[in-house]
Each structure stands twice: as C-alpha cells, then as structure tokens.
Design a protein around this motif. Structure first.
Motif, PDB file in Angstrom:
ATOM      1  N   ALA A 296       0.874  -1.173   0.000  1.00  0.00           N
ATOM      2  CA  ALA A 296       0.000   0.000   0.000  1.00  0.00           C
ATOM      3  C   ALA A 296       0.910   1.221   0.000  1.00  0.00           C
ATOM      4  N   ASN A 297       0.901   1.944  -1.092  1.00  0.00           N
ATOM      5  CA  ASN A 297       1.859   3.030  -1.283  1.00  0.00           C
ATOM      6  C   ASN A 297       1.316   4.335  -0.705  1.00  0.00           C
ATOM      7  N   HIS A 298       1.718   4.646   0.532  1.00  0.00           N
ATOM      8  CA  HIS A 298       1.271   5.873   1.176  1.00  0.00           C
ATOM      9  C   HIS A 298       2.166   7.058   0.825  1.00  0.00           C
ATOM     10  N   HIS A 299       3.369   6.782   0.371  1.00  0.00           N
ATOM     11  CA  HIS A 299       4.330   7.851   0.088  1.00  0.00           C
ATOM     12  C   HIS A 299       4.513   7.955  -1.427  1.00  0.00           C
ATOM     13  N   PHE A 300       3.983   8.986  -1.991  1.00  0.00           N
ATOM     14  CA  PHE A 300       4.052   9.197  -3.439  1.00  0.00           C
ATOM     15  C   PHE A 300       3.902  10.686  -3.703  1.00  0.00           C
ATOM     16  N   SER A 301       4.275  11.075  -4.880  1.00  0.00           N
ATOM     17  CA  SER A 301       4.125  12.482  -5.268  1.00  0.00           C
ATOM     18  C   SER A 301       2.695  12.740  -5.719  1.00  0.00           C
ATOM     19  N   ALA A 302       2.092  13.762  -5.147  1.00  0.00           N
ATOM     20  CA  ALA A 302       0.741  14.132  -5.561  1.00  0.00           C
ATOM     21  C   ALA A 302       0.748  14.892  -6.879  1.00  0.00           C
ATOM     22  N   ASN A 303       1.931  15.157  -7.407  1.00  0.00           N
ATOM     23  CA  ASN A 303       2.059  15.953  -8.636  1.00  0.00           C
ATOM     24  C   ASN A 303       2.426  15.095  -9.840  1.00  0.00           C
ATOM     25  N   ILE A 304       2.027  13.840  -9.830  1.00  0.00           N
ATOM     26  CA  ILE A 304       2.256  12.993 -11.000  1.00  0.00           C
ATOM     27  C   ILE A 304       1.538  13.627 -12.193  1.00  0.00           C
ATOM     28  N   PRO A 305       2.235  13.893 -13.290  1.00  0.00           N
ATOM     29  CA  PRO A 305       1.593  14.576 -14.422  1.00  0.00           C
ATOM     30  C   PRO A 305       0.446  13.761 -15.005  1.00  0.00           C
ATOM     31  N   ASP A 306      -0.582  14.454 -15.472  1.00  0.00           N
ATOM     32  CA  ASP A 306      -1.643  13.781 -16.210  1.00  0.00           C
ATOM     33  C   ASP A 306      -1.020  13.031 -17.384  1.00  0.00           C
ATOM     34  N   GLY A 307      -1.520  11.859 -17.648  1.00  0.00           N
ATOM     35  CA  GLY A 307      -0.967  11.026 -18.699  1.00  0.00           C
ATOM     36  C   GLY A 307       0.036  10.005 -18.189  1.00  0.00           C
ATOM     37  N   ASN A 308       0.591  10.243 -16.995  1.00  0.00           N
ATOM     38  CA  ASN A 308       1.545   9.312 -16.392  1.00  0.00           C
ATOM     39  C   ASN A 308       0.944   8.543 -15.220  1.00  0.00           C
ATOM     40  N   LEU A 309      -0.272   8.904 -14.847  1.00  0.00           N
ATOM     41  CA  LEU A 309      -0.872   8.327 -13.653  1.00  0.00           C
ATOM     42  C   LEU A 309      -1.148   6.841 -13.820  1.00  0.00           C
ATOM     43  N   LEU A 310      -1.621   6.449 -14.995  1.00  0.00           N
ATOM     44  CA  LEU A 310      -1.924   5.044 -15.268  1.00  0.00           C
ATOM     45  C   LEU A 310      -0.676   4.186 -15.097  1.00  0.00           C
ATOM     46  N   SER A 311       0.398   4.531 -15.774  1.00  0.00           N
ATOM     47  CA  SER A 311       1.618   3.727 -15.716  1.00  0.00           C
ATOM     48  C   SER A 311       2.225   3.737 -14.323  1.00  0.00           C
ATOM     49  N   HIS A 312       2.099   4.856 -13.627  1.00  0.00           N
ATOM     50  CA  HIS A 312       2.639   4.973 -12.276  1.00  0.00           C
ATOM     51  C   HIS A 312       1.922   3.993 -11.338  1.00  0.00           C
ATOM     52  N   LEU A 313       0.607   3.963 -11.415  1.00  0.00           N
ATOM     53  CA  LEU A 313      -0.153   3.062 -10.563  1.00  0.00           C
ATOM     54  C   LEU A 313       0.159   1.613 -10.889  1.00  0.00           C
ATOM     55  N   HIS A 314       0.227   1.279 -12.177  1.00  0.00           N
ATOM     56  CA  HIS A 314       0.497  -0.104 -12.547  1.00  0.00           C
ATOM     57  C   HIS A 314       1.864  -0.545 -12.038  1.00  0.00           C
ATOM     58  N   GLU A 315       2.850   0.300 -12.162  1.00  0.00           N
ATOM     59  CA  GLU A 315       4.195  -0.054 -11.727  1.00  0.00           C
ATOM     60  C   GLU A 315       4.252  -0.295 -10.221  1.00  0.00           C
ATOM     61  N   LEU A 316       3.558   0.527  -9.452  1.00  0.00           N
ATOM     62  CA  LEU A 316       3.643   0.435  -8.002  1.00  0.00           C
ATOM     63  C   LEU A 316       2.640  -0.550  -7.390  1.00  0.00           C
ATOM     64  N   THR A 317       1.875  -1.233  -8.234  1.00  0.00           N
ATOM     65  CA  THR A 317       1.015  -2.309  -7.723  1.00  0.00           C
ATOM     66  C   THR A 317       1.556  -3.681  -8.112  1.00  0.00           C
ATOM     67  N   LYS A 318       2.780  -3.713  -8.605  1.00  0.00           N
ATOM     68  CA  LYS A 318       3.409  -4.985  -8.926  1.00  0.00           C
ATOM     69  C   LYS A 318       3.816  -5.717  -7.647  1.00  0.00           C
TER      70      LYS A 318
END
Length: 508
Positions: free
Chosen positions: A255-277
């Motif tokens: 459960a990723n509680h520490h992340f940047s709230a400023n992930i650019p639009d368009g990168n959010l999908l890939s960011h979530l997928h990577e961190l749920t591996k």
C-alpha cells in the motif's frame, strides 16, 4: 490507532473521477491518425489454424476432439463473433467479450507444458484469424511456476492462460481513466473464460498474485507498453488428476502511502500499474484467503425487503442456449423505456450471483473471483413490475433486495451517466461499488485491479443472462463518480466501479 493516509490507488481514483464542473475542460479531440490497432502481429512463428475444428464433423485425426474443445474455448472466450462495415469501408471485428469503445486492450496467451497435440512453449491467440501462433518453442513451465510463486494449480495442469493488456489501446481514448476500463474489460473476458470452460470441459483457476516483471519477461512483453493482468491454470476436467480444489486467487502488494501528488496527467496510469506490482511472494500469514460465504450489508430494520429467490434459468440440455448467447451478445444502444418484470430481474441476479444453483446444468458452482466480499451491488429501479421505484441494496447471501431510497431516479441516472439516454430509459440500473480503504487494507494498492476485474466478471454474467432473456443491456464505465454515491445514499469513500443498464431494447 494511526490516522489513515490515502494510498496511490485512492489518489488515482480521486484524480480520475469525472466531475460535472471539469469534464468539459478536460475533453480533447481524438487523434485518429494514432488510433491503435486492436491486434498483435507476430512476424515469426508457426501458425495453427483453429477454424477447421469448429463446426466440421469429427475426422479420423487422432486428436480432433481435443483440438475441437480448445478451438471452441478460445472462440467463446475472445473470438470474433461479428463483423461490421463502416461507411468508410473499414471493417470492425466484434469479439465475444465486450470492450469499452471497441478498443480491446487484452491479449490472450497460451502457455503449454506437455499436451499430446500441441508442442510446448508460448502461443498468442490471433482472434482475427482464429488461430494460434507458436512464437517460442522451448519449455517455459518452470519459469511460469516461479513467476506465480509455485501456485498449486500449476502442478497438475498442462496448459495455462495469461492475459496481458496493451495500455495505449485504451489510453488513446480514455487517458488515465483507461486503467479502470482495462481491468473491467479483462473482467468481461474472465467471465467468458469461466463459462466457455464449462462448455468445453476446462476449468480456469485464476492466479492474480504473481511476479509481474517475471511474467512480462516470460512472454517477451515490453513493460513500458503492456503488462500481464492475470494468469490462470487451465485444468482439463476430463483428466481426473486435474480436478483441482479452489485456491487463493489474490495476493497483496504494497500500500503506497508515500508518493508524489504531482504525477503529471498522462503518467498516472503507468505509475499506478508499476507500483502495484508484486516482486516477492508475500509471507503465508499475509495471504488473504477467500471466505466461504459472502457478507451482506445495509440491513436496515424497517426497510422493504423483497426476496429474489427464483428457479434457475435453464440453458438447454447441452448448454446450447449459453453458447448461442455468448456468440450473439451485443451491447444495447438504446432502451424504449418500457418496464421489465420482477421475475426477469430475479433471474438476472440469480445467474450472476448464485452460481451454486447451476451445478445441475454442469456449470461451475464455485467460479473463481478475487474477493467478492469486497464488492457491493445496488439496483436503481425505474420500471420493474411489482417492485417499488427507488434504490435497493442486493444482499446475495440472503437473496433479497433491501430498499434504501424511495423515489424515481431517472433524471439523476441520466445525468450521472454523462447524459447518456441509457441511464434515463433503463428499467433498472445495477451498480458495483467497493469500500476502497477496506480493500487496500487487505490487498494493498493491487486491490484496485482485483475490484475492477471482479466487477467486470459480474458485468459479463449480467450481459449474457440479459441477452438470453431478450432484454437490452449495456455496461457503462464513464460516469460522474460522486453523483453515484449521492443517488445511492452511500458513503463518500465507497468507490463506484461499474454500471450495468438493463431494459427493453429499442428497435430500429
């Protein structure tokens, strides 16, 4: 107790909500020159044509019956079942499993260990030509078992399925919110895998917890563009040693509680997928096993309660009605506003949520989901005979509808479905929701995958039974999220996952 901090999955869910005040600002024109092809093309490999094994009478070929079963299984799961011609002359190929916008992000792979009729190695299912392409000939089963943390379903099976997603196919149109649709679409496919298995004597055993990177490497996928979504050991139930008990289907990630709230639009999908591996096998103590019985909620003492118990739908002596329905299923484009009957609604709920009642028809009485205890179902009733208008919670264990709101919500349904007439004209609208915080507590941020896969699986069962009853049905993944909670009268932190609209189809 420490205060709960939002995780990345919760951040993603909030960021990708449709909001009436901002949706127009975020609207963009599609770049049709960059529209992705919904098919994967392998330049090298041996092709096995599956079409000759669909309808022809048995031949003296030694393994004809085995080829026949596998060919039917793949066609009914994800094969092309209709062809449409566009005004421009292009051809659109529609598949057995529905997909938002007809974008079909999923790819289906077979992993073979020791079949008598199919050499070991890796295969991609080419739905366009209903064929298999054998693109890797060496044994990879030991690597599969390692990537799946030695899941017991792979001990006695000889065949496995891996479903991957090419993210851009959906993101081209739906941007970051596409992640929801990818898993809903894959859930539709899982629903077909289960039912097609019953029709062809296979039993898919889902594996949702695996080492993502190792699975991607095994299939030679580019992780920047695609990724494995789920795996299933495909048991041949005609082989007694492959009659396996249900096992754990879901494993937790972080459960990723520490992340940047400023992930650019368009990168959010890939960011979530990577961190749920998942990288390493979770400790046995942290594995979350499915409970034997689902839990009901929203049991108000004085609310109207309506029993939904009914006789199971009869699909035919050889389940011919089910096969025909899978092949002819289509999403409805419009309803005529007429009522459906309470008996029809009961049968819709029966087939979708009470699979144990269908074992006499040789359907799987305990199909694999990831964790249905986390998914709640609500029904907004606008036109059902002998049932008062309003919103109901569906209690699957008690098999009853419990009324929680009292009024006709056609106007609100029209609005929250982004102004689609399907919401306004539907006789009933079914909502799948989940307590996202509870799900993340159990499975980490990977819970977001499991919730949408299960919602899509349920949605596909609703699709099929509606078509069989000659009703109209259409799934909706684009809606004003917060307005769903307002209409249903449920807490703000309950995440809306999926909507299925039901009614009498409009003719013409």
């Amino acid at each position: 107790m420490a205060e709960w901090k939002p995780t990345l999955a919760q951040h993603y869910h909030e960021r990708t909500k449709y909001d009436p005040e901002t949706i127009a600002q975020k609207a963009r024109s599609l770049d049709w020159d960059k529209q992705p092809l919904p098919y994967k093309d392998y330049k090298l490999g041996t092709t096995y044509d599956l079409k000759p094994y669909l309808n022809n009478a048995p031949t003296d070929e030694e393994n004809w019956e085995k080829w026949h079963r596998l060919s039917r299984f793949l066609l009914l799961s994800y094969g092309v079942t209709a062809k449409l011609q566009t005004p421009s002359g292009d051809q659109i190929l529609l598949r057995a499993a529905p997909s938002a916008g007809g974008l079909y992000p999923a790819e289906v792979y077979l992993i073979v260990r020791g079949l008598s009729f199919l050499p070991e190695g890796l295969y991609n299912y080419q739905c366009k030509t209903h064929s298999l392409i054998h693109f890797w000939e060496d044994s990879v089963w030991p690597s599969l078992k390692t990537a799946c943390f030695w899941d017991s379903t792979l001990e006695n099976t000889e065949l496995a399925i891996a479903v991957s997603a090419i993210f851009y196919r959906s993101a081209w149109r739906y941007e970051d919110r596409a992640y929801r649709r990818i898993f809903l679409d894959t859930g539709h496919l899982l629903g077909n895998l289960e039912l097609a298995g019953s029709l062809t004597d296979y039993r898919p055993h889902l594996i949702g917890g695996f080492n993502d990177d190792k699975m991607n490497e095994l299939l030679y996928l580019n992780p920047q563009e695609e990724g494995v979504i789920t795996v299933a050991g495909l048991a041949d139930i005609l082989e007694i040693k492959q009659n396996l008990p249900p096992t754990t289907t879901a494993l937790p990630s972080k459960a990723n509680h520490h992340f940047s709230a400023n992930i650019p639009d368009g990168n959010l999908l890939s960011h979530l997928h990577e961190l749920t591996k998942i990288e390493t096998e979770p400790n046995l103590s942290s594995k979350k096993r499915k409970e034997a019985e689902r839990k009901d909620k929203y049991n108000f003492p004085f609310c109207l309660k309506v029993s939904t118990e009914t006789q199971p739908i009869f699909w035919g002596e050889q389940l011919e009605g089910l096969q025909e329905t899978i092949l002819k299923r289509r999403s409805t484009r419009g309803f005529n506003g007429e009522e459906i009957t309470l008996d029809e609604l009961k049968k819709l709920l029966s087939f979708t949520y009470q699979p144990q009642d269908y074992w006499r028809q040789s359907l799987d009485s305990t199909p694999d989901f990831f964790d249905l205890n986390l998914v709640s179902t609500f029904v907004a009733v606008s036109g059902v005979t002998d049932l008062e208008e309003g919103c109901y919670y569906y209690a699957p264990s008690s098999q009853e509808l419990r009324q929680i709101r009292f009024k006709n919500f056609r106007r609100e349904l029209h609005y929250l479905c982004l102004g689609q007439d399907l919401g306004r004209d539907a006789a009933a609208v079914i909502f799948q929701t989940a307590d996202l915080q509870q799900a993340i507590t159990l499975y980490g941020d990977r819970a977001y995958r499991y919730l949408h896969l299960d919602a899509g699986h349920l949605g596909q069962r609703l699709n099929l039974v509606a078509i069989y009853l000659k009703l109209g049905v259409s799934g909706i993944a684009g809606f004003f999220d917060n307005q769903v909670n307002e209409v249903l009268g449920i807490p703000e932190d309950e995440a809306a996952l999926y909507i299925t609209t039901l009614g009498r189809p409009r003719r013409g």
